[in-house]
Write a protein that holds these residues in place. Structure first.
Motif, short mmCIF file in Angstrom:
data_model
loop_
_atom_site.label_atom_id
_atom_site.label_comp_id
_atom_site.label_asym_id
_atom_site.label_seq_id
_atom_site.Cartn_x
_atom_site.Cartn_y
_atom_site.Cartn_z
N LEU A 76 37.51 31.41 35.00
CA LEU A 76 37.76 29.91 35.09
C LEU A 76 38.00 29.85 33.42
O LEU A 76 37.13 30.22 32.77
CB LEU A 76 36.38 29.10 35.32
N ASP A 77 39.22 29.29 32.93
CA ASP A 77 39.67 29.32 31.69
C ASP A 77 39.80 27.79 31.22
O ASP A 77 40.78 27.23 31.59
CB ASP A 77 40.84 30.09 31.35
N LEU A 78 38.50 27.07 30.66
CA LEU A 78 38.68 25.67 30.30
C LEU A 78 39.37 25.70 28.90
O LEU A 78 39.05 26.26 27.86
CB LEU A 78 37.22 25.21 30.15
N ALA A 79 40.30 24.80 28.63
CA ALA A 79 41.19 24.30 27.70
C ALA A 79 41.86 25.52 27.43
O ALA A 79 41.98 26.21 26.35
CB ALA A 79 40.30 23.92 26.31
N CYS A 80 42.81 26.05 28.38
CA CYS A 80 43.34 27.19 28.45
C CYS A 80 44.71 27.33 27.71
O CYS A 80 45.23 28.14 27.21
CB CYS A 80 43.86 27.94 29.79
N GLY A 81 45.02 25.92 27.12
CA GLY A 81 46.15 25.78 26.12
C GLY A 81 47.52 26.31 26.69
O GLY A 81 47.60 26.09 27.73
N LYS A 82 48.17 27.18 25.83
CA LYS A 82 49.51 27.63 26.30
C LYS A 82 49.41 28.90 27.07
O LYS A 82 50.45 29.56 27.12
CB LYS A 82 50.40 27.73 25.18
N GLY A 83 48.22 29.39 27.41
CA GLY A 83 48.13 30.56 28.22
C GLY A 83 48.19 31.83 27.34
O GLY A 83 48.43 32.86 27.69
N GLY A 84 47.54 31.49 26.07
CA GLY A 84 47.58 32.83 25.07
C GLY A 84 46.80 33.86 25.43
O GLY A 84 46.95 35.04 24.92
N ASP A 85 45.87 33.74 26.45
CA ASP A 85 44.88 34.74 26.75
C ASP A 85 45.16 35.20 28.26
O ASP A 85 44.58 36.27 28.55
CB ASP A 85 43.57 34.04 26.64
N LEU A 86 46.43 35.08 28.85
CA LEU A 86 46.76 35.34 29.99
C LEU A 86 46.81 37.06 29.68
O LEU A 86 46.51 37.76 30.76
CB LEU A 86 48.07 34.94 30.42
N ILE A 87 47.46 37.76 28.77
CA ILE A 87 47.63 39.03 28.67
C ILE A 87 46.23 39.68 28.57
O ILE A 87 46.20 40.82 29.02
CB ILE A 87 48.62 39.34 27.53
N LYS A 88 45.16 38.86 27.79
CA LYS A 88 43.80 39.88 27.57
C LYS A 88 43.22 39.81 29.06
O LYS A 88 42.50 40.71 29.32
CB LYS A 88 43.04 38.79 26.62
N TRP A 89 43.40 38.67 30.03
CA TRP A 89 42.67 38.72 31.14
C TRP A 89 43.56 39.65 32.05
O TRP A 89 42.95 40.43 32.99
CB TRP A 89 42.75 37.36 31.92
N ASP A 90 44.70 39.87 31.57
CA ASP A 90 45.69 40.80 32.68
C ASP A 90 45.10 42.30 32.14
O ASP A 90 44.93 43.16 33.18
CB ASP A 90 47.00 40.78 32.43
N LYS A 91 44.76 42.45 30.98
CA LYS A 91 44.27 43.83 30.60
C LYS A 91 42.76 44.33 31.21
O LYS A 91 42.66 45.28 31.34
CB LYS A 91 44.31 43.98 29.08
N ALA A 92 42.13 43.17 31.49
CA ALA A 92 40.88 43.28 31.95
C ALA A 92 40.82 43.53 33.41
O ALA A 92 39.82 43.76 34.25
CB ALA A 92 39.86 41.89 31.66
N LYS A 93 42.16 43.39 33.96
CA LYS A 93 42.50 43.56 35.46
C LYS A 93 41.44 42.70 36.60
O LYS A 93 40.93 43.03 37.22
CB LYS A 93 42.08 45.00 36.08
N VAL A 94 41.53 41.40 35.73
CA VAL A 94 40.73 40.28 36.63
C VAL A 94 41.60 40.16 38.04
O VAL A 94 42.60 40.49 38.29
CB VAL A 94 40.56 39.03 36.13
N GLY A 95 40.79 39.44 39.04
CA GLY A 95 41.38 39.12 40.19
C GLY A 95 41.92 37.95 40.55
O GLY A 95 42.99 37.78 41.69
N TYR A 96 41.61 36.87 40.09
CA TYR A 96 41.91 35.53 40.23
C TYR A 96 41.82 34.78 38.70
O TYR A 96 40.77 35.11 38.03
CB TYR A 96 41.04 34.98 41.30
N TYR A 97 42.60 33.89 38.71
CA TYR A 97 42.70 32.97 37.33
C TYR A 97 42.80 31.45 37.51
O TYR A 97 43.79 31.12 38.30
CB TYR A 97 43.64 33.42 36.41
N VAL A 98 41.84 30.78 37.32
CA VAL A 98 42.20 29.24 37.18
C VAL A 98 42.25 28.70 35.73
O VAL A 98 41.05 28.92 34.98
CB VAL A 98 41.16 28.35 37.76
N GLY A 99 43.35 28.04 35.20
CA GLY A 99 43.31 27.49 33.76
C GLY A 99 43.48 25.81 33.94
O GLY A 99 43.98 25.44 34.90
N ILE A 100 42.69 25.29 32.97
CA ILE A 100 42.75 23.92 32.99
C ILE A 100 42.88 23.34 31.62
O ILE A 100 42.30 24.24 30.81
CB ILE A 100 41.36 23.26 33.52
N ASP A 101 43.66 22.45 31.31
CA ASP A 101 43.98 21.74 30.06
C ASP A 101 44.37 20.49 29.79
O ASP A 101 45.14 19.94 31.03
CB ASP A 101 44.99 22.63 29.20
#
Length: 336
Positions: A76-101
């Motif tokens: 759960l990514d609160l205040a996810c903004g423009k998605g600047g951390d998507l690549i970081k989560w991808d590298k961590a091989k997460v399974g599911y993502y919800v972003g809110i801004d």
């Protein structure tokens, strides 16, 4: 897994949430500020007067994610903004993502980035984890209802944004209640926010009500001219923050010891809180994070590139802290 085209869901405000007009105006001002910030080309980004600070902040967020995110985690990514951390989560091989801004423009950019349509970095990719995006105020809306089918989450992140919830006690409580309700027992809450102790120390050392350097300034209103802050009223301590090429809007002091106490009311225990300077010194002792710093280039790349954080950027880093909280398991009552 087949990549899904991503759409944005809009969250309606909570009609039962009591909030005065001034608070709503400030929330809208913050949202408009971030919505208005355009995506930069790589060249524009590299020319930023705070490029090395941005890279340092990216390193801090990357370290937090590498330390606490696990393969397959629901995020759960609160205040996810423009998605600047998507690549970081991808590298961590997460399974599911919800972003809110709260910012419409930012969440639209996040959608574009996830869908792989963005061309401003020339290295776009498709993300393999499924995701959902929401536009709304996560410090007002009750997220446990909205995200009932997505929860529980393993990890929640709120980067450089939680202090916007401290304009009122109701918003601060709603923020923590949302995160607590959505995290599984043992789940982790990572974040970064201004370090109130540093801000107040700098204010007290300043001649007047402002302080700063070539890349930032902070200004407190005259109502705080005595430079004293009552522990009994820790919410709504507003200041104006300007950071070149980044931020220009009202922010709120978050006294960390009181934040910790409030978080405990919502079943969180503190794992650690470290000022950014301390955080850098500690994790730069670990080879994998030294290598990450070299790749991100906040301190130069160690080869031909000797450019590094300026003293003024390093002073801005000192204004922030990183924190980690853990959702405590429900206590088990043992019969005597």
């Amino acid at each position: 897994m087949q990549h899904q085209e991503l759409w944005i869901f809009h969250l309606d405000g909570d009609s039962h949430f009591l909030e005065d007009e001034t608070t709503k105006i400030f929330a809208r001002k913050v949202a408009d500020h971030y919505s208005a910030r355009t995506n930069q080309t790589l060249e524009e980004r590299e020319a930023s007067p705070i490029i090395h600070l941005k890279k340092l902040n990216n390193w801090i967020k990357s370290v937090l994610i590498q330390l606490y995110a696990r393969r397959g985690d629901a995020v759960l990514d609160l205040a996810c903004g423009k998605g600047g951390d998507l690549i970081k989560w991808d590298k961590a091989k997460v399974g599911y993502y919800v972003g809110i801004d709260i910012a419409e423009g930012s969440i639209e950019d996040c959608r574009t980035r996830y869908n792989g349509d963005a061309d401003h970095h020339q290295r776009r990719k498709k993300f393999i984890f499924p995701a959902r995006l929401f536009c709304g105020d996560c410090y007002e809306v009750r997220l446990d209802k909205v995200l009932a089918n997505d929860a529980p989450f393993d990890i929640c992140s709120c980067q450089f944004a939680l202090h916007y919830s401290w304009s009122t006690e109701a918003r601060a409580r709603r923020a923590l209640a949302n995160i607590s309700a959505l995290l599984r027992p043992g789940g982790i809450f990572i974040g970064t926010m201004p370090d109130a102790n540093v801000l107040i120390k700098k204010l007290r050392e300043a001649e007047g009500m402002s302080f700063g350097n070539s890349v930032y300034w902070v200004h407190f209103d005259e109502e705080f001219s005595e430079k004293k802050f009552k522990a009994s009223s820790p919410f709504g301590i507003k200041y104006k923050f300007h950071l070149e090429d980044a931020v220009d809007c009202p922010e709120w002091i978050v006294p960390f010891h009181l934040f910790k106490s409030l978080a405990e009311e919502y079943d969180f225990e503190l794992v650690f809180a470290k000022n950014s300077h301390e955080f850098v010194h500690e994790y730069m002792k670990k080879p994998e994070f030294v290598e990450l710093m070299r790749r991100l280039g906040a301190l130069g790349d160690g080869n031909q590139d000797h450019t590094t954080l300026s003293a003024d950027e390093w002073e801005v880093a000192y204004l922030y802290l990183a924190f980690v909280l853990r959702k405590v398991s429900s206590p088990i009552c043992l019969n005597e």
